[in-house]
Design an enzyme around this catalytic site. Structure first.
Site, PDB file in Angstrom:
ATOM      1  N   HIS A 337     -12.403  12.174  -3.776  1.00 22.22           N
ATOM      2  CA  HIS A 337     -13.008  10.908  -3.333  1.00 22.22           C
ATOM      3  C   HIS A 337     -13.027   9.804  -4.597  1.00 22.22           C
ATOM      4  O   HIS A 337     -13.440   8.938  -4.437  1.00 22.22           O
ATOM      5  CB  HIS A 337     -14.148  11.008  -2.769  1.00 22.22           C
ATOM      6  CG  HIS A 337     -14.385  11.724  -1.364  1.00 22.22           C
ATOM      7  ND1 HIS A 337     -14.039  10.968  -0.179  1.00 22.22           N
ATOM      8  CD2 HIS A 337     -14.202  13.024  -0.933  1.00 22.22           C
ATOM      9  CE1 HIS A 337     -14.083  11.690   0.705  1.00 22.22           C
ATOM     10  NE2 HIS A 337     -14.328  12.965   0.183  1.00 22.22           N
ATOM     11  N   LYS A 523     -21.639  -2.530  -0.737  1.00 18.59           N
ATOM     12  CA  LYS A 523     -21.445  -1.345  -0.903  1.00 18.59           C
ATOM     13  C   LYS A 523     -22.435  -0.737  -2.199  1.00 18.59           C
ATOM     14  O   LYS A 523     -23.357  -1.654  -2.873  1.00 18.59           O
ATOM     15  CB  LYS A 523     -19.988  -1.450  -1.679  1.00 18.59           C
ATOM     16  CG  LYS A 523     -19.899  -2.755  -2.743  1.00 18.59           C
ATOM     17  CD  LYS A 523     -18.453  -3.032  -3.063  1.00 18.59           C
ATOM     18  CE  LYS A 523     -17.607  -3.644  -1.788  1.00 18.59           C
ATOM     19  NZ  LYS A 523     -16.663  -2.602  -1.264  1.00 18.59           N
ATOM     20  N   ARG A 524     -22.199   0.524  -2.737  1.00 17.75           N
ATOM     21  CA  ARG A 524     -22.998   0.691  -3.665  1.00 17.75           C
ATOM     22  C   ARG A 524     -22.843  -0.139  -5.001  1.00 17.75           C
ATOM     23  O   ARG A 524     -21.807  -0.721  -5.255  1.00 17.75           O
ATOM     24  CB  ARG A 524     -22.508   2.244  -4.463  1.00 17.75           C
ATOM     25  CG  ARG A 524     -22.888   3.321  -3.425  1.00 17.75           C
ATOM     26  CD  ARG A 524     -22.337   4.672  -3.902  1.00 17.75           C
ATOM     27  NE  ARG A 524     -20.895   4.637  -3.731  1.00 17.75           N
ATOM     28  CZ  ARG A 524     -19.902   4.919  -4.772  1.00 17.75           C
ATOM     29  NH1 ARG A 524     -20.563   5.585  -6.208  1.00 17.75           N
ATOM     30  NH2 ARG A 524     -18.724   5.243  -4.634  1.00 17.75           N
ATOM     31  N   LYS A 529     -16.849  -1.862  -9.025  1.00 18.40           N
ATOM     32  CA  LYS A 529     -17.020  -2.544  -7.742  1.00 18.40           C
ATOM     33  C   LYS A 529     -16.923  -4.257  -8.065  1.00 18.40           C
ATOM     34  O   LYS A 529     -16.779  -5.002  -7.181  1.00 18.40           O
ATOM     35  CB  LYS A 529     -18.041  -2.147  -6.685  1.00 18.40           C
ATOM     36  CG  LYS A 529     -17.797  -0.746  -6.300  1.00 18.40           C
ATOM     37  CD  LYS A 529     -18.627  -0.233  -5.237  1.00 18.40           C
ATOM     38  CE  LYS A 529     -18.643   1.004  -4.934  1.00 18.40           C
ATOM     39  NZ  LYS A 529     -17.513   1.509  -4.033  1.00 18.40           N
ATOM     40  N   THR A 631     -14.402   2.122   2.860  1.00 19.56           N
ATOM     41  CA  THR A 631     -14.535   1.895   4.477  1.00 19.56           C
ATOM     42  C   THR A 631     -15.062   0.823   4.820  1.00 19.56           C
ATOM     43  O   THR A 631     -15.051   0.488   5.894  1.00 19.56           O
ATOM     44  CB  THR A 631     -15.088   3.498   4.842  1.00 19.56           C
ATOM     45  OG1 THR A 631     -16.205   3.652   3.778  1.00 19.56           O
ATOM     46  CG2 THR A 631     -14.353   4.506   4.567  1.00 19.56           C
ATOM     47  N   LYS A 635     -14.401  -1.616   8.224  1.00 23.90           N
ATOM     48  CA  LYS A 635     -15.538  -1.969   9.285  1.00 23.90           C
ATOM     49  C   LYS A 635     -15.566  -3.594   9.342  1.00 23.90           C
ATOM     50  O   LYS A 635     -15.794  -4.090  10.335  1.00 23.90           O
ATOM     51  CB  LYS A 635     -16.859  -1.530   8.682  1.00 23.90           C
ATOM     52  CG  LYS A 635     -17.360   0.134   8.828  1.00 23.90           C
ATOM     53  CD  LYS A 635     -18.404   0.526   7.866  1.00 23.90           C
ATOM     54  CE  LYS A 635     -18.168   2.045   7.669  1.00 23.90           C
ATOM     55  NZ  LYS A 635     -19.145   2.401   6.686  1.00 23.90           N
TER      56      LYS A 635
HETATM   57  C1  NBG Z   1     -16.079   7.409  -2.340  1.00 23.36           C
HETATM   58  C2  NBG Z   1     -15.176   6.277  -2.808  1.00 23.36           C
HETATM   59  C3  NBG Z   1     -14.857   5.425  -1.979  1.00 23.36           C
HETATM   60  C4  NBG Z   1     -14.191   5.928  -0.431  1.00 23.36           C
HETATM   61  C5  NBG Z   1     -15.461   6.942   0.003  1.00 23.36           C
HETATM   62  C6  NBG Z   1     -14.869   7.913   1.045  1.00 23.36           C
HETATM   63  C7  NBG Z   1     -17.337   8.736  -3.805  1.00 23.36           C
HETATM   64  C8  NBG Z   1     -17.439   9.997  -4.847  1.00 23.36           C
HETATM   65  N1  NBG Z   1     -16.186   8.274  -3.441  1.00 23.36           N
HETATM   66  O1  NBG Z   1     -13.711   4.444  -2.150  1.00 23.36           O
HETATM   67  O2  NBG Z   1     -15.667   5.651  -3.872  1.00 23.36           O
HETATM   68  O3  NBG Z   1     -14.104   5.236   0.545  1.00 23.36           O
HETATM   69  O4  NBG Z   1     -15.669   8.013  -1.353  1.00 23.36           O
HETATM   70  O5  NBG Z   1     -13.534   8.691   0.890  1.00 23.36           O
HETATM   71  O6  NBG Z   1     -18.473   8.502  -3.382  1.00 23.36           O
END
Ligand code: NBG
Length: 785
Positions: A337, A523-524, A529, A631, A635
């Protein structure tokens, strides 16, 4: 067979009333939100008992898949479960007749057992699998405290404990009878499973999310207690419970790392013991058949210890290492991921040995086996070095996963290409057939049907309800887009903005105009980002307005939601900068509300469900190549926001599906960045561009109150320091193109007919991004169900 919804909603309500009376001796009308939540949830679980039992037996009988994950970001379950059962509206109406407002449970805590997309994806997959009758169960940890609760004090993030269990956990069934022992070098604990039903939409399939809680074998040392040594008497209990007390404990020290590793081992050992036990219980099977009945998906590297642990357990059952290895490799698949180097887990072998020495020995044997195979493949030198599982004393968890899995997948097309070309290049050269792409998806039940009932109704009136279980049906909207539909869509958007504005006024004390453009980045918080780039553009717009420019720009509201990891100083500095900027802009009489900035506190699943339906512009602005998928972008698209984004992660596929002309794509591509990487000179850009310099300097020149953290951020953009390169995420490089695209999007919004068409076209093109599609692909290509 589904029971008719009217009958079912009445049954649930009657049961809830009965429970209110038995548990609390009150009528449902007198129940407070916590009591109502408890009784409704228990009534739902009661209603589904038969179906859940049948589904569990079916999963045990045939081939089934397990999703191993450190995170399951399930959010609030009460509304989504009632929704999936098809009784939400009826239960709301029946309760209203009794004077009870279903919305009173909105303040019940989310179960935030996750950090971001990775955990939410796991939750979406479970929903989709249950809905489509795919036998998939989740295995994770029952953290006592989820991701921290965020508040702002003077613009600064303050973290508090997320006490999500305070109000009880009526969705879980504690199954002490199925507990297992987890033995570690210095500690033995009991893993107690808590099972949550995963309720599919429009079906009686019920999946299971099994979360393990760590408990002591000897919760009270009586002798110590009688000596009045109360601390010692509880020592074992506290140590055992600490394993599942928090998600991602600080791991800056050896002890912190050890705790994290214990969490991982605890999850893996408990799950593998459980699966082996169920395998044996199912009758005429041997352990050699294990892979025939179980497909296990590793959600990133956190659960990778499950590989050596399964080998260890199989060897205990009498298999030779080689046989055990083969069975294990056929069982596991690994999803990557992230490509961020710092997020690819590496553990010190001494640390692993100090937690689970026998499992550590298996890792050594896997490493030896790998080396042997490499040599026979003629792999030497650098290539061998880059593929070492055990590199000196460091274990590379991703390499261990790649070597011991039957498939490896990325989560968006571009991400999978980068894995093949770059992160796992050497592995791809040796095992090309193992690599696959599985573009992420989201469940349209929660992220449209539930969170945006108004839009969902509009779509239903236009093309019917099929899209709720087959999102590709949204394509039918394309033929229906006309002025009328655009108008109806805008009316819905306006309602969702009003609702969000009310909520934000109440919870953040900031008033927003629903007549403004809503530009959203949720987002985080991470440098990659590029929330900072977004902030710079707002500061830029603000200063331009102060100079009398941008007179005709539509009024715009900039919304941020993000948590920064507690030890991530730069991320926290970015939050302070944005909050101080918001303070400045929102109170400047010259601006008079033409732009507003709000950073919401404690962004989580429930907050996302409010913000997403109200958004016009979706900010997806990472430098190309770094966001694995995203994701949130899906949404927002599904709710009719246009994407302001780079060609990164799933943005690439969003632009492909909906057309670049209906979105605002800007910035460097992966190839562009590859070309400039070696010679990138952000200081040169800064020196040569006066207006950009003016913006960047607001970090330090007193435009907003500055501090050491903001100064550090400023210099991180201009100067390299040790390993950290200047402007590592190309903010200054992409800024001009970003500014241009953003202003274009905001100005375009004013042409409501044309902009509304773009929004609708995005909705109509979102069919690909359902987790139903993703999970069906996993089931077909990887799990072979
Ligand atoms: C995150 C990515 C996202 C991705 C999500 C689900 C982690 C390690 N990865 O881009 O940063 O959409 O995983 O796949 O949290």
């Amino acid at each position: 067979m589904m029971i008719e919804s009217g009958t079912r909603s009445r049954a649930i309500l009657e049961k809830a009333e009965e429970l209110c009376f038995c548990n609390h001796q009150i009528s449902i009308a007198d129940a407070n939100p916590v009591q109502l939540h408890e009784c409704l949830a228990e009534a739902v679980v009661h209603e589904l008992s038969g179906a859940w039992n049948r589904s569990r037996r079916n999963h045990d009988r045939g081939r089934h898949a397990g999703y191993l994950s450190a995170e399951f970001l399930i959010g609030k379950l009460v509304y989504s479960n009632l929704y999936n059962l098809g009784v939400l509206r009826e239960v709301r109406a029946l309760l209203a007749e009794k004077g009870v407002d279903l919305a009173c449970m909105e303040d019940i805590e989310d179960a935030s057992l996750g950090n971001g997309g990775l955990g939410r994806l796991a939750a979406c997959f479970l929903d989709s699998a249950a809905t489509h009758g795919i036998p998939l169960d989740g295995y994770g940890l029952r953290y006592r405290y989820g991701l921290f609760k965020q508040t702002f004090e003077n613009g600064e993030q303050v973290e508090g404990a997320d006490d999500w269990l305070r109000d009880g956990d009526p969705w879980s069934c504690r199954r002490y009878g199925e507990a297992v022992r987890v033995v570690m070098a210095d500690q033995t604990v009991i893993a107690v499973p808590y099972d949550m039903p995963v309720i599919g939409y429009g079906t009686d399939n019920v999946g299971t999310l099994r979360l393990w809680q760590s408990e002591s074998e000897h919760p009270l040392d009586f002798a110590a207690y009688n000596r009045q040594d109360y601390v010692t008497s509880m020592r074992d209990k506290n140590l055992a419970e600490s394993i599942t007390s928090v998600l991602y404990p600080d791991d800056s020290t050896w002890e912190g790392k050890r705790l994290r590793l214990k969490q991982q081992y605890f999850l893996c050992s408990a799950t593998m013991q459980d699966l082996l036990r169920r395998h044996r219980r199912a009758g005429d099977r041997t352990v050699l058949d294990f892979a025939k009945y179980h497909a296990l998906q590793l959600n990133d590297t956190h659960p990778v210890l499950a590989i050596p642990e399964l080998i260890r357990l199989l060897m205990q059952e009498g298999l030779e290492f080689e046989r055990a290895f083969q069975v294990t490799r056929s069982t596991f698949s690994y999803t990557n991921h992230t490509v961020l180097g710092e997020a690819l887990e590496r553990w010190d072998m001494n640390l692993i040995e100090s937690v689970c020495p026998e499992t550590a020995q298996i890792i050594r044997r896997i490493d030896e086996r790998a080396r042997g195979r490499m040599e026979s493949h003629g792999i030497y030198g650098d290539m061998l070095y880059n593929m070492q599982i055990l590199d000196g004393n460091t274990v590379h968890m991703a390499r261990l996963a790649v070597y011991t899995s039957s498939t490896i997948n990325g989560v968006a097309a571009i991400h999978t290409e980068i894995l093949k070309r770059d992160v796992f290049r050497d592995w791809y050269a040796v095992y090309p057939e193992r690599f696959q792409n599985k573009t992420n998806g989201i469940t349209q039940r929660r992220w449209l049907g539930l969170c945006n009932a108004e839009l969902s109704d509009l779509i239903r009136r236009t093309i019917g309800t099929g899209f709720l279980t087959d999102l590709s049906r949204l394509g039918e909207l394309k033929h229906a887009i006309d002025d009328r539909l655009v108008q109806d869509f805008r009316a819905v958007k306006r309602i969702k903005k009003e609702q969000l504005a009310q909520w934000i006024e109440k919870h953040e004390g900031v008033s927003l105009s629903p007549d403004s453009v809503f530009d959203v980045q949720i987002k985080r918080l991470h440098e990659y980002k590029r929330q900072l780039m977004n902030a710079f553009s707002i500061m830029d717009i603000y200063l331009s307005m102060k100079r009398g420019e941008l007179r005709d720009m539509p009024n715009t509201t900039f919304i941020f939601g993000a948590k920064a990891a507690s030890s991530y100083a730069r991320a926290k500095a970015i939050i302070r900068y944005i909050n101080r900027m918001a303070e400045l802009i929102n109170h400047d009489p010259d601006i008079a509300g033409r732009i507003r900035v709000v950073f919401v506190q404690n962004y989580n699943c429930s907050y996302a469900e409010r913000i997403i339906p109200a958004a016009d512009i979706s900010e997806q602005i990472s430098p190309a190549g770094l966001e694995a998928s995203g994701t949130g972008n899906m949404k927002l698209m599904l709710n009719g926001a246009v994407t302001l984004g780079t060609l990164d992660g799933a943005n690439v596929e969003i632009a492909e599906e909906a057309g670049a002309e209906n979105n605002y794509i800007f910035g460097m591509t992966v190839d562009d960045i590859d070309r400039v990487r070696g010679s990138y000179d952000p200081k040169g850009i800064y020196d040569g561009n006066e207006s950009l310099r003016r913006i960047v300097d607001t970090l330090i020149d007193g435009t907003v109150p500055t501090d050491d953290g903001l100064r550090e951020l400023h210099s991180s953009l201009l100067y390299s320091a040790g390993w950290s390169r200047a402007d590592n995420y190309y903010v200054l490089l992409d800024y001009p193109a970003y500014r241009e695209a953003k202003l274009r999007a905001i100005y375009d919004w004013a042409d409501s007919a044309a902009f509304g068409r773009k929004c609708l076209w995005n909705i109509a093109s979102a069919g690909k991004f359902s987790s139903d599609r993703t999970v069906q692909e996993y089931a077909r290509d990887i799990w072979k169900l």
